[in-house]
Design a protein around this motif. Structure first.
Motif, mmCIF file in Angstrom:
data_model
loop_
_atom_site.group_PDB
_atom_site.id
_atom_site.type_symbol
_atom_site.label_atom_id
_atom_site.label_comp_id
_atom_site.label_asym_id
_atom_site.label_seq_id
_atom_site.Cartn_x
_atom_site.Cartn_y
_atom_site.Cartn_z
ATOM 1 N N LEU A 25 0.836 -1.209 0.000
ATOM 2 C CA LEU A 25 0.000 0.000 0.000
ATOM 3 C C LEU A 25 0.866 1.252 0.000
ATOM 4 O O LEU A 25 0.587 2.221 -0.730
ATOM 5 C CB LEU A 25 -0.917 -0.006 1.223
ATOM 6 N N ALA A 26 1.939 1.245 0.802
ATOM 7 C CA ALA A 26 2.847 2.397 0.831
ATOM 8 C C ALA A 26 3.488 2.617 -0.529
ATOM 9 O O ALA A 26 3.654 3.753 -0.987
ATOM 10 C CB ALA A 26 3.926 2.174 1.891
ATOM 11 N N MET A 27 3.820 1.518 -1.217
ATOM 12 C CA MET A 27 4.413 1.619 -2.547
ATOM 13 C C MET A 27 3.427 2.233 -3.544
ATOM 14 O O MET A 27 3.776 3.098 -4.356
ATOM 15 C CB MET A 27 4.826 0.224 -3.030
ATOM 16 N N ILE A 28 2.179 1.808 -3.480
ATOM 17 C CA ILE A 28 1.159 2.332 -4.395
ATOM 18 C C ILE A 28 0.933 3.820 -4.146
ATOM 19 O O ILE A 28 0.858 4.629 -5.084
ATOM 20 C CB ILE A 28 -0.154 1.550 -4.230
ATOM 21 N N ILE A 29 0.813 4.176 -2.866
ATOM 22 C CA ILE A 29 0.578 5.587 -2.526
ATOM 23 C C ILE A 29 1.747 6.455 -2.968
ATOM 24 O O ILE A 29 1.553 7.536 -3.552
ATOM 25 C CB ILE A 29 0.335 5.734 -1.012
ATOM 26 N N ALA A 30 2.974 5.982 -2.710
ATOM 27 C CA ALA A 30 4.160 6.750 -3.105
ATOM 28 C C ALA A 30 4.230 6.906 -4.621
ATOM 29 O O ALA A 30 4.518 7.991 -5.144
ATOM 30 C CB ALA A 30 5.422 6.062 -2.587
ATOM 31 N N SER A 31 3.930 5.820 -5.349
ATOM 32 C CA SER A 31 3.967 5.871 -6.818
ATOM 33 C C SER A 31 2.940 6.846 -7.361
ATOM 34 O O SER A 31 3.218 7.639 -8.266
ATOM 35 C CB SER A 31 3.712 4.474 -7.394
ATOM 36 N N GLN A 32 1.736 6.805 -6.791
ATOM 37 C CA GLN A 32 0.684 7.688 -7.279
ATOM 38 C C GLN A 32 0.968 9.141 -6.924
ATOM 39 O O GLN A 32 0.672 10.057 -7.709
ATOM 40 C CB GLN A 32 -0.671 7.261 -6.699
ATOM 41 N N ALA A 33 1.553 9.359 -5.746
ATOM 42 C CA ALA A 33 1.904 10.722 -5.349
ATOM 43 C C ALA A 33 2.946 11.309 -6.298
ATOM 44 O O ALA A 33 2.852 12.477 -6.715
ATOM 45 C CB ALA A 33 2.427 10.723 -3.914
ATOM 46 N N VAL A 34 3.936 10.491 -6.667
ATOM 47 C CA VAL A 34 4.956 10.951 -7.610
ATOM 48 C C VAL A 34 4.319 11.282 -8.959
ATOM 49 O O VAL A 34 4.635 12.308 -9.579
ATOM 50 C CB VAL A 34 6.046 9.876 -7.790
ATOM 51 N N ALA A 35 3.420 10.414 -9.406
ATOM 52 C CA ALA A 35 2.747 10.647 -10.693
ATOM 53 C C ALA A 35 1.941 11.940 -10.665
ATOM 54 O O ALA A 35 1.952 12.724 -11.627
ATOM 55 C CB ALA A 35 1.833 9.467 -11.019
ATOM 56 N N PHE A 36 1.257 12.178 -9.569
ATOM 57 C CA PHE A 36 0.425 13.371 -9.450
ATOM 58 C C PHE A 36 1.281 14.643 -9.458
ATOM 59 O O PHE A 36 0.992 15.609 -10.183
ATOM 60 C CB PHE A 36 -0.394 13.288 -8.158
ATOM 61 N N ILE A 37 2.355 14.628 -8.652
ATOM 62 C CA ILE A 37 3.232 15.809 -8.569
ATOM 63 C C ILE A 37 3.921 16.063 -9.907
ATOM 64 O O ILE A 37 4.026 17.202 -10.376
ATOM 65 C CB ILE A 37 4.259 15.627 -7.443
ATOM 66 N N TYR A 38 4.407 15.000 -10.549
ATOM 67 C CA TYR A 38 5.103 15.128 -11.828
ATOM 68 C C TYR A 38 4.165 15.705 -12.896
ATOM 69 O O TYR A 38 4.559 16.557 -13.690
ATOM 70 C CB TYR A 38 5.629 13.765 -12.269
ATOM 71 N N THR A 39 2.907 15.247 -12.888
ATOM 72 C CA THR A 39 1.934 15.728 -13.872
ATOM 73 C C THR A 39 1.617 17.196 -13.648
ATOM 74 O O THR A 39 1.504 17.981 -14.605
ATOM 75 C CB THR A 39 0.641 14.895 -13.801
ATOM 76 N N LEU A 40 1.449 17.586 -12.396
ATOM 77 C CA LEU A 40 1.175 19.000 -12.099
ATOM 78 C C LEU A 40 2.330 19.885 -12.559
ATOM 79 O O LEU A 40 2.124 20.990 -13.069
ATOM 80 C CB LEU A 40 0.951 19.180 -10.597
ATOM 81 N N ALA A 41 3.549 19.402 -12.375
ATOM 82 C CA ALA A 41 4.717 20.201 -12.733
ATOM 83 C C ALA A 41 4.931 20.291 -14.242
ATOM 84 O O ALA A 41 5.527 21.252 -14.735
ATOM 85 C CB ALA A 41 5.970 19.621 -12.071
ATOM 86 N N SER A 42 4.440 19.273 -14.971
ATOM 87 C CA SER A 42 4.703 19.240 -16.418
ATOM 88 C C SER A 42 3.889 20.286 -17.189
ATOM 89 O O SER A 42 4.307 20.759 -18.240
ATOM 90 C CB SER A 42 4.406 17.843 -16.973
#
Length: 348
Positions: A25-42
């Motif tokens: 679960l921690a891995m999924i949350i961390a992966s999704q958080a990275v995806a969300f932040i990266y998308t916002l920054a792009s």
């Protein structure tokens, strides 16, 4: 203790912790958080970009977890530092490979290879993995603390029930010394063998060892009760090598002797039935019911002790139930096979 302090428990814990429900679960949350932040920054099309980046990050995470599971399956003795290094290598390697694959996909074809893109992905991956491992180390350290508390409580429970066993056995031996010195000598030799099992340092042992301990105890009690004590065994479809908590059956049988046989002038029959039902080991012990028994105390202590140990070893999966029917007192213990809690294991 800081999260990175070296310890025996942590040495064997990182891979296993990452493959638990909480770790995944921690891995999924961390992966999704990275995806969300990266998308916002792009600043690109948010939903399309979020979907693609999420697919990329989750693919990295689950491929890495798959590699960790393979290593854990075929290698059981890696140190914490080795596990830490492998996790970092796996994540970085998978990130490089997936970054290369993405550049050849029909969605984002790139030619020639965009190495800054790959380096950027690996930098982000490395940063996130270090944070993830830091929090996983804290989680493992908490598990180790729970393990130490559980083991300390088990030590106290074992220390409480073992003298009770010795006290009753010595009472039997003392009575035999006056009534039958020859039997007292044989009983003392039998007791010496039992002490090796009952007072062993291990908190768990095989079902076969527990049966041997219980039968030895009954042998001693037969010297005292003679024909008054009759025991009927029924052992069906059980694995004698199955790992069970030490002193889990013997106190139940001792309870039956002390509270069912000793107060009855004519004695009685103790029925011991052990079987496997699906994935549960079922132990039934029943004895004559003597509601007004004034025999030695300890019934409540022994049963409470067993219930507490079962809770530590198995959580809510195991149970101990009592019932009364047709002048009999019945104890039923149900243990899930192969489900002994690792944090309460027998390592000392």
């Amino acid at each position: 203790m800081t999260p990175w302090v070296h310890s025996t428990s942590i040495d064997r814990g990182l891979f296993k912790a990452m493959l638990t429900e909480r770790g995944i679960l921690a891995m999924i949350i961390a992966s999704q958080a990275v995806a969300f932040i990266y998308t916002l920054a792009s600043g690109k099309d948010f939903w399309l970009s979020l979907g693609l980046v999420s697919l990329f990050t989750h693919a990295n995470a689950f491929i890495t977890l798959g590699l960790i599971a393979l290593v854990l399956r075929y290698s059981k003795s890696l140190s914490f530092k080795s596990e830490l290094g492998l996790v970092l290598i796996f994540f970085q390697s998978v990130c490089i490979v997936t970054s290369l694959v993405v550049q050849y996909s029909p969605f984002t074809p790139v030619e020639p290879i965009d190495w800054p893109f790959i380096i950027n992905n690996n930098a982000i991956c490395g940063f996130v993995v270090i944070l993830l491992l830091h929090f996983m180390a804290i989680y493992i350290d908490n598990l180790n603390t729970i393990a130490r508390v559980a083991n300390a409580e088990l030590d106290a429970l074992q220390a409480r029930i073992r003298p009770h066993f010795l006290h009753n056995a010595l009472n039997t031996l003392a009575e035999l010394c006056h009534e039958n010195p020859d039997d007292a000598e044989d009983a003392a030799l039998t007791m010496a063998k039992l002490m090796q099992i009952a007072f062993a340092r291990n908190k768990t042992h095989s079902l076969g060892q527990e049966l041997s301990l219980t039968k030895g105890y009954l042998t001693i009690e037969r010297y005292r009760f003679e024909h008054r004590l009759r025991v009927v065994w029924s052992i069906n479809n059980v694995d004698l090598g199955a790992n069970v908590p030490a002193l889990i059956l013997q106190p139940l049988v001792e309870n039956a002797v002390v509270h069912g046989i000793e107060p009855a002038r004519e004695g009685g029959v103790i029925n011991i039935d052990i079987s496997t039902v699906n994935t549960m080991l079922v132990i039934n012990v029943d004895n004559p019911l003597n509601a007004d028994s004034k025999s030695r105390s300890g019934q409540g202590i022994a049963l409470e002790n067993i219930c507490r140990r079962l809770l530590i070893y198995y959580g809510e999966k195991a149970s101990l139930k009592t019932s009364q029917k047709s002048g009999r007192f019945l104890l039923t213990v149900m243990l899930p096979l192969g489900a002994l809690n690792e944090i309460s294991g027998s390592r000392r």
